[in-house]
Design a protein around this motif. Structure first.
Motif, PDB file in Angstrom:
ATOM      1  N   LEU A  85      -7.613  72.465  96.810  1.00  0.00           N
ATOM      2  CA  LEU A  85      -6.993  73.950  96.973  1.00  0.00           C
ATOM      3  C   LEU A  85      -5.793  74.228  96.071  1.00  0.00           C
ATOM      4  N   ALA A  86      -4.884  73.226  96.085  1.00  0.00           N
ATOM      5  CA  ALA A  86      -3.833  73.310  95.198  1.00  0.00           C
ATOM      6  C   ALA A  86      -4.245  73.398  93.676  1.00  0.00           C
ATOM      7  N   ILE A  87      -5.092  72.744  93.258  1.00  0.00           N
ATOM      8  CA  ILE A  87      -5.666  72.584  91.806  1.00  0.00           C
ATOM      9  C   ILE A  87      -6.432  74.093  91.679  1.00  0.00           C
ATOM     10  N   ALA A  88      -7.099  74.476  92.908  1.00  0.00           N
ATOM     11  CA  ALA A  88      -7.833  75.928  92.367  1.00  0.00           C
ATOM     12  C   ALA A  88      -6.716  76.938  92.283  1.00  0.00           C
ATOM     13  N   THR A  89      -5.775  76.977  92.808  1.00  0.00           N
ATOM     14  CA  THR A  89      -4.596  77.920  92.720  1.00  0.00           C
ATOM     15  C   THR A  89      -4.113  77.938  91.435  1.00  0.00           C
ATOM     16  N   VAL A  90      -3.942  77.040  90.648  1.00  0.00           N
ATOM     17  CA  VAL A  90      -3.673  76.761  89.254  1.00  0.00           C
ATOM     18  C   VAL A  90      -4.862  77.238  88.432  1.00  0.00           C
ATOM     19  N   LEU A  91      -6.156  76.832  88.752  1.00  0.00           N
ATOM     20  CA  LEU A  91      -7.241  77.370  87.928  1.00  0.00           C
ATOM     21  C   LEU A  91      -7.523  78.786  87.885  1.00  0.00           C
ATOM     22  N   ALA A  92      -7.229  79.334  88.959  1.00  0.00           N
ATOM     23  CA  ALA A  92      -7.339  80.821  89.103  1.00  0.00           C
ATOM     24  C   ALA A  92      -6.160  81.694  88.170  1.00  0.00           C
ATOM     25  N   ILE A  93      -5.219  81.137  87.549  1.00  0.00           N
ATOM     26  CA  ILE A  93      -4.259  81.510  86.830  1.00  0.00           C
ATOM     27  C   ILE A  93      -4.737  81.537  85.413  1.00  0.00           C
ATOM     28  N   LYS A  94      -5.591  80.452  85.002  1.00  0.00           N
ATOM     29  CA  LYS A  94      -5.969  79.991  83.521  1.00  0.00           C
ATOM     30  C   LYS A  94      -4.891  79.788  82.966  1.00  0.00           C
ATOM     31  N   PRO A  95      -4.191  79.014  83.052  1.00  0.00           N
ATOM     32  CA  PRO A  95      -3.042  78.791  82.218  1.00  0.00           C
ATOM     33  C   PRO A  95      -3.365  77.832  80.869  1.00  0.00           C
ATOM     34  N   ASP A  96      -2.559  77.850  79.901  1.00  0.00           N
ATOM     35  CA  ASP A  96      -2.859  77.125  78.701  1.00  0.00           C
ATOM     36  C   ASP A  96      -2.835  75.901  78.842  1.00  0.00           C
ATOM     37  N   VAL A  97      -1.734  75.469  79.536  1.00  0.00           N
ATOM     38  CA  VAL A  97      -1.367  73.910  79.905  1.00  0.00           C
ATOM     39  C   VAL A  97      -1.447  73.719  81.642  1.00  0.00           C
ATOM     40  N   ILE A  98      -2.120  72.764  81.987  1.00  0.00           N
ATOM     41  CA  ILE A  98      -2.314  72.343  83.393  1.00  0.00           C
ATOM     42  C   ILE A  98      -1.826  70.768  83.515  1.00  0.00           C
ATOM     43  N   ILE A  99      -0.905  70.780  84.595  1.00  0.00           N
ATOM     44  CA  ILE A  99      -0.310  69.550  84.742  1.00  0.00           C
ATOM     45  C   ILE A  99      -0.672  69.329  86.177  1.00  0.00           C
ATOM     46  N   LEU A 100      -1.083  68.149  86.049  1.00  0.00           N
ATOM     47  CA  LEU A 100      -1.372  67.446  87.675  1.00  0.00           C
ATOM     48  C   LEU A 100      -0.612  66.184  87.914  1.00  0.00           C
TER      49      LEU A 100
END
Length: 275
Positions: A151-166
């Motif tokens: 879910l936490a990852i999905a919240t970031v994917l929904a924004i579609k940012p240029d950079v994804i940090i995990l």
């Protein structure tokens, strides 16, 4: 051809928490380009998470500066930086606060002022990718640890940012889901997203990352292609990091190009033997 500006530029970054004079980061400089797939390695307390929390303004430099697409994080609102840099915490409970999965996933896009139809489309896509279908109305804290991580990852994917940090993205995931997640990150990277993962899993870093950063005592000890980094045995020894078994084994066999994964080992072995 005009050189593209790095998407993230760190200049002599020093940082100490609160009024402490003890520096957690001791003058780190680096550039991260659009399309990089980076794994950050290092022991606990080496500065990994502290470093990346400067990339979206969660922390501000004690001295030095951090530029995101040319924007100085000191003078740019975190909400604006969030549109470019998405951050998934190691502990999903640190970023989950809404009453339902759907509310959680749509919160970020709404906060950025995206159109309603875009918000809905992005949320549905993120839910499908992270295998949370049918759980949209569930309270996030009724989910399992692994589901909350997704879910936490999905919240970031929904924004579609240029950079994804995990930060430790595979925590709470079984082998199958770990492989699916890493394949997803590869696909996002192929589409142009910059991926940065913090991990203790050096085998995972070897298999998927194109570039590895190694932090040690608040400094950037190593930065380069995985093979080049793994050949720095003396420096790695300082950090108590052990090179991946498959790399050590293939290097010991004298392979000109030591393997970073079992699949790569098989391919290289066939090539070298003509099998």
């Amino acid at each position: 051809m005009e050189k593209l500006l790095p998407i993230i530029k760190v200049e002599d970054l020093k940082f100490a928490y609160g009024k402490s004079e003890v520096l957690v980061l001791k003058g780190i400089s680096l550039e991260i380009n659009q399309g990089d797939f980076i794994a950050i390695l290092g022991q606990n307390g080496s500065g990994k998470s502290t470093l990346v929390r400067h990339f979206n303004g969660l922390l501000q430099p004690t001295s030095g500066r951090v530029l995101i697409k040319g924007m100085n994080t000191r003078s740019t609102p975190v909400s604006k930086l969030a549109a470019t840099v998405g951050y998934v915490f190691q502990n999903p409970d640190h970023q989950i606060f809404c009453a339902s999965v759907w509310e959680e996933i749509t919160f970020g896009p709404k906060n950025l002022g995206l159109p309603k139809d875009t918000i809905e489309a992005n949320a549905k896509e993120a839910i499908k990718i992270m295998e949370l279908e049918g759980k949209e109305q569930r309270h996030p804290h009724s989910l399992s640890r692994g589901e909350r991580q997704r879910l936490a990852i999905a919240t970031v994917l929904a924004i579609k940012p240029d950079v994804i940090i995990l930060d430790e993205p595979t925590g709470g995931q079984d082998k199958s889901r770990t492989e699916k997640l890493m394949k997803l990150l590869q696909e996002l990277n192929a589409k142009g997203h910059t991926i940065i993962i913090i991990t203790h899993d050096i085998e995972l870093a070897a298999e998927y990352a194109k570039r590895i950063l190694v932090t040690f005592d608040g400094t950037l000890l190593l930065d380069g292609d995985p093979r080049a980094v793994f050949l720095e045995k003396e420096k790695l020894h300082q950090t108590f990091l052990k090179v991946p078994d498959i790399f050590a084994f293939s290097f010991g066999l004298g392979m000109a190009r030591p393997a970073l994964s079992p699949e790569e080992f098989v391919e290289e072995f066939k090539r070298s033997t003509g099998a």
